[in-house]
Design an enzyme around this catalytic site. Structure first.
Site, PDB file in Angstrom:
ATOM      1  N   LYS A   1       5.147   7.730   3.445  1.00  0.00           N
ATOM      2  CA  LYS A   1       4.194   6.969   2.621  1.00  0.00           C
ATOM      3  C   LYS A   1       2.805   7.530   2.875  1.00  0.00           C
ATOM      4  CE  LYS A   1       1.445   3.602   3.015  1.00  0.00           C
ATOM      5  NZ  LYS A   1       0.312   4.095   2.198  1.00  0.00           N
TER       6      LYS A   1
ATOM      7  N   GLU B   1      -2.767   5.780   0.162  1.00  0.00           N
ATOM      8  CA  GLU B   1      -2.947   5.561  -1.280  1.00  0.00           C
ATOM      9  C   GLU B   1      -4.275   6.136  -1.774  1.00  0.00           C
ATOM     10  OE1 GLU B   1      -2.884   3.484   1.221  1.00  0.00           O
ATOM     11  OE2 GLU B   1      -3.682   1.496   0.773  1.00  0.00           O
ATOM     12  N   ARG B   2      -5.194   6.436  -0.829  1.00  0.00           N
ATOM     13  CA  ARG B   2      -6.497   6.956  -1.248  1.00  0.00           C
ATOM     14  C   ARG B   2      -6.469   8.468  -1.479  1.00  0.00           C
ATOM     15  NH1 ARG B   2     -10.770   4.116   2.689  1.00  0.00           N
ATOM     16  NH2 ARG B   2      -9.135   3.958   4.262  1.00  0.00           N
TER      17      ARG B   2
ATOM     18  N   CYS C   1     -10.272  11.419  14.038  1.00  0.00           N
ATOM     19  CA  CYS C   1      -9.981  10.470  15.119  1.00  0.00           C
ATOM     20  C   CYS C   1     -10.400  11.063  16.461  1.00  0.00           C
ATOM     21  CB  CYS C   1      -8.512  10.111  15.129  1.00  0.00           C
ATOM     22  SG  CYS C   1      -7.493  11.515  15.514  1.00  0.00           S
TER      23      CYS C   1
END
Ligand code: NAD
Length: 496
Positions: free
Chosen positions: A180, A183-184, A288
Site C-alpha cells: 500500500k 496515497e500522496r 527520517c
C-alpha cells in the site's frame, strides 16, 4: 479529497497480474508540491479491494514457495536492470509527486536498487544450519520457510526506496506481497510496478492496493496476511504494531524521529557545516534521518552557528526539476503551514530565529509549498520543539557545556532513529558510539543511512518490533524457522 475528475490519471490497483480500477467514492488529489498542480488522483479503496489482492497473493503462494530460490531471484536480476535503465524516468516522476530534487530522487532510487541486489543473494542468505549427532544417531536441522502473504505500508517521503526495503526480500524468500503506497505519492510505484510486469513474476506474487487508513485496517485485520511492514509517523506505527499484534501477525514498524547531532569544537568546521547542512535541509528536512537539533559544545556554539547560518542562507531553493536547485518544497500546503507555525512556537517559547525561511518568494514557483532553510538558536530544553518532529527544513540549536550534558539531552528524547557526532577525537567518537541512545549512529556523517546489507535500525519511539528492514534482519522477518530432529542411523542410535 474530491470526486474524481475524468481528465486526470486515476491510479489503478495491481492485483493478480492485472491493472484494475477501483470504484472508490473518495479520491485524493496528488499534487506537484513545487507548483500546486494536481497531477493524478488516488482512490481510497476499501476492504473488498484488499481482499482481492490478498486472495490473489494467497493463491500464488503455494507454487511460488516451491519455486527454487535460484529461480525466484531471476526476476530480481531483471528488475535491477530495468530500474537502472529507467532511473531518469522514475526520478522525474518521483520529483514531480514528492518535490525533492532530481539528484535526491536518483540517490533514493540507487538505494532501492541496492536492496534488489542484496535480495539476489537469498539462496545463500536464506540457508539454515544443522548439526549431526545431537544425540547418538540423531541429527538436527534448522530450515527457514516463507510466511505466506505479507504486506507493506509506506510513507510519502521516499516513494521509490522504502517499498524496496521489503518487496525484494519478501518475494525472494518465497512470500507473496501486497503493497500500500502513500496515497500522496502513488505514481513512482505505479511506474515501478509497470516495470515489474516485464520481469517474469507469476501472477499474484506482487500486488498493490491504493488508499489510506481503510486499506491499512483491512490489511491488519485480514486473516491471510501473516506479516506487516510499516514505515511512517510514530502514532500510526504504534497503532499498526498494536493492531497487527492483536491479530497474531508479526510486525516491524518504523516511526518518526527527532535526530540530534553533537558538534565538538575540534570538528573540521568546514566539512561539518557542509554535511550537517545537507542532512538538515536536504529533501527539505523530510528525511527520517534528517538532523533536526544541533547540540554545540564549547566554542562550536559560535563557530558552527555562524558557518551553518551562512551556508543555509545560500542554498538554492525551488522546483527540484530545475538544474542547480539544492532544496525543493515540503509535501503539502498543510505541511508548510504546520512547519511555519512550529517556527513561530519556537520563537514564542524563547528561541531566537537566526534564519527565517517562512513565506519565501520563489521565482517561477510561487504556488509551491516552499519553506526556506530556517535556524532557531537557543531552543529551551523544555520547549514544545524539543520533542516535536518538525519534518521540514528547520534546524534547532542548543548548547551544552560538555559531552556528558549533550548525551543526557539525547537520552531524554522520546525518539532514537539517528544520532551523530562531529569531532576529530577518536576517544570522544568511541564514547559516543558506545553511549548514544539511537539505532543509527553517524561519526562525522550527517545521514547515517545503513547500506542495504545492514539493517536499518531505530530505537525508542522510532521503531516497534525486533527485526528491522534490509539485510539479514529482512530474511529473519520474512521467514519462520523450523527445527527438524531426525533419527535414521538405527545402528548407532539408542537401543529400544
Ligand atoms: P504517516 O504515518 O502519515 O503515513 C504512513 C502510512 O500510514 C501511509 O501509507 C498512510 O496512508 C498510512 N496512515 C496514515 N494515517 C493512518 C491511520 N490513522 N491509520 C492507518 N494508517 C494510516 O507518515 P507520512 O507523513 O507519510 O511519512 C512521514 C513520517 O514517516 C515521518 O514521521 C517520518 O519520520 C516517518 N518515516 C520514518 C522512517 C524510518 O525509517 N523510521 C522512514 C521514513 C519516514
Amino acid at each position: 479529497m474530491t470526486v474524481a475528475t475524468p481528465a486526470l490519471t486515476k491510479v489503478p490497483n495491481f492485483i493478480n497480474g492485472r491493472w484494475i480500477g477501483c470504484d472508490a467514492s473518495e479520491w485524493i488529489d496528488v499534487t506537484n508540491p513545487a507548483t500546486g498542480d494536481v497531477i493524478a488522483q488516488t482512490p481510497l479503496c476499501g476492504p473488498a479491494d484488499v481482499d482481492a489482492a490478498v486472495e490473489a497473493a494467497a493463491a500464488a503462494f503455494p507454487d511460488w514457495r516451491r519455486t527454487p530460490p535460484q529461480d525466484r531471484i531471476q526476476p530480481l536480476f531483471k528488475l535491477k536492470q530495468l530500474l537502472e535503465d529507467h532511473v531518469d524516468d522514475l526520478a522525474r516522476i518521483l520529483t514531480q509527486e514528492n518535490g525533492k530534487t532530481l539528484t535526491e530522487a536518483k540517490a533514493e532510487l540507487r538505494r532501492a536498487i541496492e536492496n534488489v541486489e542484496v535480495a539476489c543473494g537469498i539462496p545463500t542468505m536464506m540457508q539454515g544450519y544443522n548439526l549431526e549427532d545431537v544425540a547418538r544417531g540423531i541429527d538436527e536441522t534448522m530450515i527457514r520457510q516463507p510466511l505466506g502473504v505479507v504486506a507493506a505500508i509506506v510513507p510519502f517521503n521516499f516513494p521509490g526506496m522504502i517499498p524496496f526495503w521489503f518487496l525484494p526480500y519478501a518475494i525472494a524468500t518465497g512470500n507473496t506481497f501486497v503493497l500500500k503506497p502513500s496515497e500522496r505519492v502513488p505514481l513512482t510505484m505505479l511506474r515501478a510496478y509497470e516495470l515489474m510486469e516485464k520481469i517474469g513474476l507469476p501472477k499474484g506474487v506482487v500486488n498493490m492496493v491504493n488508499g489510506g487508513k481503510t486499506v491499512v485496517d483491512a490489511l491488519l485485520d485480514h486473516p491471510k496476511v501473516r506479516a506487516i511492514s510499516f514505515v511512517g509517523s510514530t502514532p500510526v506505527a504504534r497503532y499498526v504494531y498494536a493492531r497487527a499484534g492483536e491479530h497474531g501477525k508479526r510486525a516491524q514498524c518504523q516511526g518518526g524521529a527527532k535526530n540530534h547531532v553533537i558538534v565538538l569544537p575540534d570538528a573540521d568546521m568546514k566539512m561539518t557545516t557542509q554535511i550537517i547542512g545537507d542532512s538538515a535541509f536536504g529533501c527539505a528536512g523530510q528525511r527520517c534521518l534528517a538532523v533536526s537539533v544541533a547540540v554545540t559544545i564549547g566554542e562550536a556554539q559560535k563557530t558552527f552557528r555562524d558557518s551553518i547560518t551562512e551556508a543555509a542562507a545560500s542554498l538554492r531553493v525551488g522546483n527540484g526539476l530545475e538544474e542547480g536547485i539544492q532544496m525543493g518544497p515540503v509535501i503539502s500546503p498543510h505541511s508548510k503551514a504546520r512547519v511555519e507555525s512550529l517556527i513561530e512556537t519556537g520563537q514564542r517559547q524563547g528561541a531566537k530565529i537566526l534564519l527565517d525561511g517562512r513565506n519565501p518568494r520563489i521565482p517561477k514557483s510561487e504556488t509551491g509549498n516552499f519553506v526556506k532553510p530556517t535556524i532557531l538558536d537557543g531552543v529551551p530544553a523544555t520547549s514544545e520543539l524539543t520533542d516535536t518532529e518538525i519534518f521540514g527544513p528547520v534546524l534547532s540549536m542548543v548548547h551544552a557545556n560538555d559531552l556528558d550534558e549533550a548525551l543526557a539531552f539525547l537520552e531524554r528524547s522520546p525518539y532514537g532513529n539517528q544520532a551523530s557526532l562531529f569531532t576529530s577525537s577518536g576517544a570522544a567518537a568511541r564514547r559516543f558510539r558506545y553511549e548514544a541512545p539511537a539505532g543509527n549512529i553517524g561519526i562525522n556523517i550527517g545521514v547515517a543511512a545503513p547500506m542495504a546489507y545492514f539493517p536499518f535500525s531505530g530505537w525508542k519511539g522510532s521503531f516497534f518490533g525486533i527485526m528491522h528492514a534490509q539485510g539479514h534482519d529482512a530474511i529473519e522477518f520474512f521467514t519462520e524457522k523450523k527445527i527438524v530432529v531426525e533419527r535414521w542411523a538405527k545402528e548407532h542410535s539408542r537401543k529400544f
